[in-house]
Enzyme design. Sequence first.
Site, mmCIF file in Angstrom:
data_model
loop_
_atom_site.group_PDB
_atom_site.id
_atom_site.type_symbol
_atom_site.label_atom_id
_atom_site.label_comp_id
_atom_site.label_asym_id
_atom_site.label_seq_id
_atom_site.Cartn_x
_atom_site.Cartn_y
_atom_site.Cartn_z
ATOM 1 N N THR A 166 0.828 -1.207 0.000
ATOM 2 C CA THR A 166 0.000 0.000 0.000
ATOM 3 C C THR A 166 0.869 1.267 0.000
ATOM 4 O O THR A 166 2.031 1.218 0.440
ATOM 5 C CB THR A 166 -0.891 -0.015 1.267
ATOM 6 N N ASP A 167 0.278 2.377 -0.426
ATOM 7 C CA ASP A 167 0.991 3.664 -0.334
ATOM 8 C C ASP A 167 1.059 4.164 1.111
ATOM 9 O O ASP A 167 1.822 5.083 1.412
ATOM 10 C CB ASP A 167 0.333 4.714 -1.243
ATOM 11 N N GLU A 168 0.278 3.542 2.011
ATOM 12 C CA GLU A 168 0.214 4.055 3.391
ATOM 13 C C GLU A 168 1.539 3.872 4.139
ATOM 14 O O GLU A 168 1.769 4.506 5.153
ATOM 15 C CB GLU A 168 -0.957 3.408 4.147
ATOM 16 N N TYR A 216 -1.804 -0.646 11.031
ATOM 17 C CA TYR A 216 -1.946 -1.292 9.713
ATOM 18 C C TYR A 216 -0.743 -0.970 8.830
ATOM 19 O O TYR A 216 -0.071 -1.870 8.319
ATOM 20 C CB TYR A 216 -3.246 -0.838 9.023
ATOM 21 N N ALA A 267 2.129 0.246 9.592
ATOM 22 C CA ALA A 267 3.403 -0.227 10.168
ATOM 23 C C ALA A 267 3.588 -1.710 9.880
ATOM 24 O O ALA A 267 4.697 -2.165 9.564
ATOM 25 C CB ALA A 267 3.432 0.041 11.665
ATOM 26 N N LYS A 286 2.292 -3.377 7.328
ATOM 27 C CA LYS A 286 2.566 -3.541 5.893
ATOM 28 C C LYS A 286 4.015 -3.115 5.582
ATOM 29 O O LYS A 286 4.702 -3.761 4.794
ATOM 30 C CB LYS A 286 1.584 -2.719 5.048
HETATM 31 P P1 NAD Z 1 -9.614 -7.433 2.232
HETATM 32 O O1 NAD Z 1 -9.614 -7.187 3.698
HETATM 33 O O2 NAD Z 1 -10.836 -7.147 1.436
HETATM 34 O O3 NAD Z 1 -9.239 -8.969 1.963
HETATM 35 C C1 NAD Z 1 -8.247 -9.634 2.676
HETATM 36 C C2 NAD Z 1 -8.374 -11.132 2.394
HETATM 37 O O4 NAD Z 1 -7.315 -11.809 3.085
HETATM 38 C C3 NAD Z 1 -9.693 -11.734 2.904
HETATM 39 O O5 NAD Z 1 -10.224 -12.608 1.935
HETATM 40 C C4 NAD Z 1 -9.281 -12.484 4.153
HETATM 41 O O6 NAD Z 1 -10.105 -13.619 4.438
HETATM 42 C C5 NAD Z 1 -7.861 -12.907 3.800
HETATM 43 N N1 NAD Z 1 -7.034 -13.126 5.001
HETATM 44 C C6 NAD Z 1 -6.896 -12.295 6.073
HETATM 45 N N2 NAD Z 1 -6.091 -12.866 6.983
HETATM 46 C C7 NAD Z 1 -5.685 -14.058 6.463
HETATM 47 C C8 NAD Z 1 -4.833 -15.096 6.928
HETATM 48 N N3 NAD Z 1 -4.228 -15.027 8.137
HETATM 49 N N4 NAD Z 1 -4.630 -16.171 6.132
HETATM 50 C C9 NAD Z 1 -5.231 -16.254 4.905
HETATM 51 N N5 NAD Z 1 -6.078 -15.324 4.445
HETATM 52 C C10 NAD Z 1 -6.293 -14.226 5.207
HETATM 53 O O7 NAD Z 1 -8.353 -6.627 1.673
HETATM 54 P P2 NAD Z 1 -8.158 -5.881 0.272
HETATM 55 O O8 NAD Z 1 -8.671 -4.504 0.387
HETATM 56 O O9 NAD Z 1 -8.612 -6.768 -0.813
HETATM 57 O O10 NAD Z 1 -6.560 -5.792 0.244
HETATM 58 C C11 NAD Z 1 -5.784 -6.860 -0.274
HETATM 59 C C12 NAD Z 1 -4.313 -6.489 -0.191
HETATM 60 O O11 NAD Z 1 -4.064 -5.297 -0.917
HETATM 61 C C13 NAD Z 1 -3.819 -6.239 1.240
HETATM 62 O O12 NAD Z 1 -2.524 -6.774 1.355
HETATM 63 C C14 NAD Z 1 -3.793 -4.713 1.335
HETATM 64 O O13 NAD Z 1 -2.806 -4.292 2.244
HETATM 65 C C15 NAD Z 1 -3.431 -4.333 -0.094
HETATM 66 N N6 NAD Z 1 -3.903 -3.011 -0.550
HETATM 67 C C16 NAD Z 1 -5.218 -2.664 -0.391
HETATM 68 C C17 NAD Z 1 -5.644 -1.416 -0.880
HETATM 69 C C18 NAD Z 1 -7.112 -1.018 -0.781
HETATM 70 O O14 NAD Z 1 -7.448 0.117 -1.109
HETATM 71 N N7 NAD Z 1 -8.012 -1.891 -0.375
HETATM 72 C C19 NAD Z 1 -4.731 -0.547 -1.478
HETATM 73 C C20 NAD Z 1 -3.399 -0.958 -1.604
HETATM 74 C C21 NAD Z 1 -3.002 -2.185 -1.145
HETATM 75 P P1 TYD Z 2 -10.743 3.835 4.349
HETATM 76 O O1 TYD Z 2 -11.696 3.444 3.275
HETATM 77 O O2 TYD Z 2 -10.840 3.167 5.690
HETATM 78 O O3 TYD Z 2 -9.275 3.662 3.736
HETATM 79 P P2 TYD Z 2 -7.822 4.129 4.338
HETATM 80 O O4 TYD Z 2 -7.981 4.555 5.727
HETATM 81 O O5 TYD Z 2 -7.017 2.875 4.223
HETATM 82 O O6 TYD Z 2 -7.358 5.216 3.423
HETATM 83 O O7 TYD Z 2 -10.859 5.397 4.588
HETATM 84 C C1 TYD Z 2 -10.654 6.315 3.513
HETATM 85 C C2 TYD Z 2 -10.749 7.711 4.084
HETATM 86 O O8 TYD Z 2 -12.094 7.948 4.513
HETATM 87 C C3 TYD Z 2 -9.889 7.929 5.319
HETATM 88 O O9 TYD Z 2 -9.357 9.274 5.285
HETATM 89 C C4 TYD Z 2 -10.854 7.787 6.488
HETATM 90 C C5 TYD Z 2 -12.151 8.292 5.912
HETATM 91 N N1 TYD Z 2 -13.390 7.656 6.451
HETATM 92 C C6 TYD Z 2 -14.439 8.464 6.908
HETATM 93 O O10 TYD Z 2 -14.359 9.705 6.908
HETATM 94 N N2 TYD Z 2 -15.570 7.844 7.378
HETATM 95 C C7 TYD Z 2 -15.702 6.488 7.407
HETATM 96 O O11 TYD Z 2 -16.751 5.968 7.874
HETATM 97 C C8 TYD Z 2 -14.632 5.682 6.908
HETATM 98 C C9 TYD Z 2 -14.723 4.177 6.929
HETATM 99 C C10 TYD Z 2 -13.494 6.309 6.436
#
Ligand code: NAD
Ligand code: TYD
Length: 359
Positions: free
Chosen positions: A136-138, A162, A164, A166
């Site tokens: 992630t970019d975080e 989270y 930290a 990653k």
């Molecule tokens: P998500 O929470 O929707 O899905 C996570 C999946 O991992 C779920 O299916 C869960 O059952 C599985 N999982 C969790 N713990 C597990 C374990 N111990 N063993 C096996 N499976 C397990 O997450 P997402 O939003 O799809 O993100 C997927 C990846 O992409 C993550 O690594 C996240 O850090 C990264 N990412 C997400 C975003 C975003 O905007 N969502 C952006 C950049 C990177």
């Molecule tokens: P989120 O979707 O949790 O992604 P991330 O924190 O990983 O960027 O949140 C996106 C942005 O929206 C973040 O600045 C927190 C804000 N947010 C709200 O203002 N209200 C909400 O109910 C949620 C879930 C997030």
Amino acid sequence: MKTYLVTGGAGFIGSNFIYYMFRRYGGDIRLINVDALTYAGNLANLKDIEDRDNYTFIKADIRDKAAIEKIFEENDIDVVVHFAAESHVDRSITNPEVFVETNVLGTAVMLNAAKAAWEKADGSFKEGKRFLHVSTDEVYGSLSDPADYFYETTPYDPHSPYSASKASADLLVKAYVDTYHFPACITNCSNNYGPYQFPEKLIPLMINNALTGKKLPVYGDGKNVRDWLYVDDHCKGIDMVIEKGRLGEKYNIGGHNERENIQIVKTIIKTLQEILPEDDERRKNVSEDLITYVEDRKGHDRRYAIAPDKISSELGWLPDTKFEDGIRLTIKWYLEHMDWMENITSGDYQDYYKRMYKV
Ligand code: NAD
Ligand code: TYD
């Protein structure tokens, strides 16, 4: 034929990635999805491909060394695409330990198992093997100068448990590259949106709340900025890094689409008002009056913004979906899949595995 091991394939990005790969490669790949099915894993996401001959689901936890090693012993894995993680910042603030266990220790298990399976007697690695760590970019922290962007060279400065966890996982992958010349790449992507996102995240939460007439909780002043990317564009970037990325490198993925949270919420309201038919009962719920400013998230990062120059110039990646189109597609998808949302909000989706796999 390449065999992919996808971890976390029942989650949001993982399930979109699996669809993306079958659309792109059809029967020319084999894909094994390994997921523990935590609260965020929903096998119903994959019901349109679950009967394919070249797809297998294995319920396993990435922290379970024996289970993961067995998968590598029984299958000749070519590519690992490592999505599995705890992914929600708010949950990491209330319960950080599981983030360390899954995101750090789970990644260590995956790296070790892949290394053991792929390493030759002389310490080099078999041809064509690749570990893609999805991050992630975080990890880069928060930007304060409006002219600043995250580059691959930006120092890591994570703030939430989270990010930290990653960042720790990314550094572990880097350590495997530096120490063993392990064939890995890392991608650091900005915030994704699209179908199948769990409704604890900003966009699906706001869509669901607006449709059901619940308040729209905006943290702090609503001016925190996230850089939004349609999930298929992320999947395309991952596939390109697997195919063409230089081993040991990291690639930022993002489409220069920065928005304040409040703008996102107002766009969702406006789009719902445009899309919902006049006679749809839910239309009367949808209004800016639902917006409620609530207490800010602890340690809330102010702004994220990716510079995608490296992946664009080296690999030719560019996003296909403009935000205006992507957000409409996404809202339409949720409107057409209200049963999916109800399944999740009622908790019923957790029985899907039992029904489907008769266990
Ligand atoms: P998500 O929470 O929707 O899905 C996570 C999946 O991992 C779920 O299916 C869960 O059952 C599985 N999982 C969790 N713990 C597990 C374990 N111990 N063993 C096996 N499976 C397990 O997450 P997402 O939003 O799809 O993100 C997927 C990846 O992409 C993550 O690594 C996240 O850090 C990264 N990412 C997400 C975003 C975003 O905007 N969502 C952006 C950049 C990177
Ligand atoms: P989120 O979707 O949790 O992604 P991330 O924190 O990983 O960027 O949140 C996106 C942005 O929206 C973040 O600045 C927190 C804000 N947010 C709200 O203002 N209200 C909400 O109910 C949620 C879930 C997030």
